[in-house]
Design a protein around this motif. Structure first.
Motif, mmCIF file in Angstrom:
data_model
loop_
_atom_site.group_PDB
_atom_site.id
_atom_site.type_symbol
_atom_site.label_atom_id
_atom_site.label_comp_id
_atom_site.label_asym_id
_atom_site.label_seq_id
_atom_site.Cartn_x
_atom_site.Cartn_y
_atom_site.Cartn_z
ATOM 1 N N VAL A 141 0.679 -1.332 -0.042
ATOM 2 C CA VAL A 141 0.015 -0.083 -0.008
ATOM 3 C C VAL A 141 0.958 1.015 0.040
ATOM 4 C CG1 VAL A 141 -1.731 1.347 1.300
ATOM 5 C CG2 VAL A 141 -2.038 -1.199 1.239
ATOM 6 N N LEU A 142 2.004 1.245 0.614
ATOM 7 C CA LEU A 142 3.028 2.249 0.615
ATOM 8 C C LEU A 142 3.320 2.770 -0.772
ATOM 9 C CD1 LEU A 142 4.932 1.884 4.154
ATOM 10 C CD2 LEU A 142 2.989 3.572 3.376
ATOM 11 N N ALA A 143 3.389 1.837 -1.544
ATOM 12 C CA ALA A 143 4.108 2.237 -2.726
ATOM 13 C C ALA A 143 3.062 2.880 -3.714
ATOM 14 C CB ALA A 143 4.568 0.901 -3.405
ATOM 15 N N ILE A 144 1.641 2.765 -3.196
ATOM 16 C CA ILE A 144 0.851 3.376 -4.332
ATOM 17 C C ILE A 144 0.299 4.718 -3.644
ATOM 18 C CG2 ILE A 144 0.080 1.431 -5.486
ATOM 19 C CD1 ILE A 144 -2.434 1.339 -3.576
ATOM 20 N N LYS A 145 0.708 4.913 -2.358
ATOM 21 C CA LYS A 145 0.130 6.004 -1.632
ATOM 22 C C LYS A 145 0.755 7.364 -2.138
ATOM 23 C CE LYS A 145 0.241 8.123 2.996
ATOM 24 N NZ LYS A 145 1.041 7.798 4.276
ATOM 25 N N PRO A 146 -0.054 8.233 -2.417
ATOM 26 C CA PRO A 146 0.200 9.615 -3.325
ATOM 27 C C PRO A 146 1.569 10.313 -2.288
ATOM 28 C CG PRO A 146 -1.946 9.403 -3.070
ATOM 29 C CD PRO A 146 -1.659 8.241 -2.370
ATOM 30 N N LYS A 147 2.367 10.940 -2.803
ATOM 31 C CA LYS A 147 3.242 11.671 -2.323
ATOM 32 C C LYS A 147 2.846 12.738 -1.678
ATOM 33 C CE LYS A 147 6.469 8.424 -3.673
ATOM 34 N NZ LYS A 147 5.587 7.350 -3.369
ATOM 35 N N THR A 148 3.033 13.278 -0.479
ATOM 36 C CA THR A 148 2.615 14.628 0.114
ATOM 37 C C THR A 148 3.275 15.884 -0.478
ATOM 38 O OG1 THR A 148 3.400 14.081 2.148
ATOM 39 C CG2 THR A 148 1.267 13.494 2.090
ATOM 40 N N ARG A 149 4.689 15.413 -0.606
ATOM 41 C CA ARG A 149 5.539 16.424 -0.977
ATOM 42 C C ARG A 149 6.524 15.799 -2.114
ATOM 43 N NH1 ARG A 149 10.180 17.010 2.235
ATOM 44 N NH2 ARG A 149 10.232 15.188 3.951
ATOM 45 N N LYS A 150 7.198 16.800 -3.013
ATOM 46 C CA LYS A 150 7.990 16.284 -3.988
ATOM 47 C C LYS A 150 9.322 15.762 -3.283
ATOM 48 C CE LYS A 150 10.563 17.806 -7.839
ATOM 49 N NZ LYS A 150 10.917 19.088 -8.861
ATOM 50 N N ALA A 151 9.550 14.429 -3.603
ATOM 51 C CA ALA A 151 10.637 13.638 -3.141
ATOM 52 C C ALA A 151 11.868 14.314 -3.571
ATOM 53 C CB ALA A 151 10.655 12.257 -3.545
ATOM 54 N N ILE A 152 12.903 14.294 -2.675
ATOM 55 C CA ILE A 152 14.335 14.902 -2.872
ATOM 56 C C ILE A 152 15.232 13.761 -2.802
ATOM 57 C CG2 ILE A 152 16.116 16.484 -2.105
ATOM 58 C CD1 ILE A 152 13.902 18.265 -0.986
ATOM 59 N N TYR A 153 16.029 13.427 -3.851
ATOM 60 C CA TYR A 153 16.926 12.435 -3.812
ATOM 61 C C TYR A 153 18.323 12.439 -3.629
ATOM 62 C CZ TYR A 153 12.743 10.113 -5.474
ATOM 63 O OH TYR A 153 11.145 9.586 -5.505
#
Length: 172
Positions: free
Chosen positions: A47-59
């Protein structure tokens, strides 16, 4: 378009009942590519993999390099790597790959966002012996452009003065 997690779970459940990706997409009025993507993400990371991101990920640079080297070592496609490393979009990996090919590790560093400060971005307060080669090159490029601009401005002002002088002398 962003879809909430409940909607994605309903889509995945419908697909897992034996419907094709096309039939599922048609039933929910969405693109079948989204169905396949969500199902693969769910199968890879729950489920965590399909959860919409709340903010832009920084890698980080290291993470980006790890993704690229893993892809090369294991022969993974961008989509497979995105699933493996829980990256929202395979297109990000494409951008990293291109940037790395052109600029090496510098291409993987995060770029500053937002407005630049009033201070010249190409000039630093560091003494010359502490500046990196890249900083010196940027500063040199900036100073050359500034010099060319001032020369052009000077030439235009002289041209104007000469034109004004000619007009004044022709009236005599």
């Amino acid at each position: 378009m962003k879809y909430d997690i409940d909607f994605k779970i309903r889509v995945i459940a419908y697909y897992q009942q034996g419907h094709s990706a096309y039939a599922t997409a048609k039933h929910f009025n969405i693109d079948d590519k989204d169905v396949v993507k969500w199902v693969n993400q769910y199968q890879a990371g729950g489920v965590l993999a399909i959860k919409p991101k709340t903010r832009k990920a920084i890698y980080s640079c290291d993470f980006k390099l790890q993704v690229l080297t893993t892809m090369a070592d294991e022969g993974l496609s961008q989509s497979q790597a995105a699933l493996k490393f829980n990256i929202s979009s395979p297109a990000l990996i494409s951008a990293w790959r291109s940037s790395y090919a052109c600029h090496g590790m510098l291409g993987l560093t995060a770029k500053a966002k937002g407005r630049l400060t009033m201070k010249h971005p190409y000039l630093t307060d560091k003494p010359d012996h502490e500046k990196s080669v890249e900083e010196i090159k940027r500063e040199n490029e900036y100073l050359r452009a500034e010099n060319a601009y001032l020369k052009k401005l000077d030439a235009l002002l002289r041209e104007k003065e000469q034109a004004a002088t000619k007009q004044g002398s022709s009236k005599d």
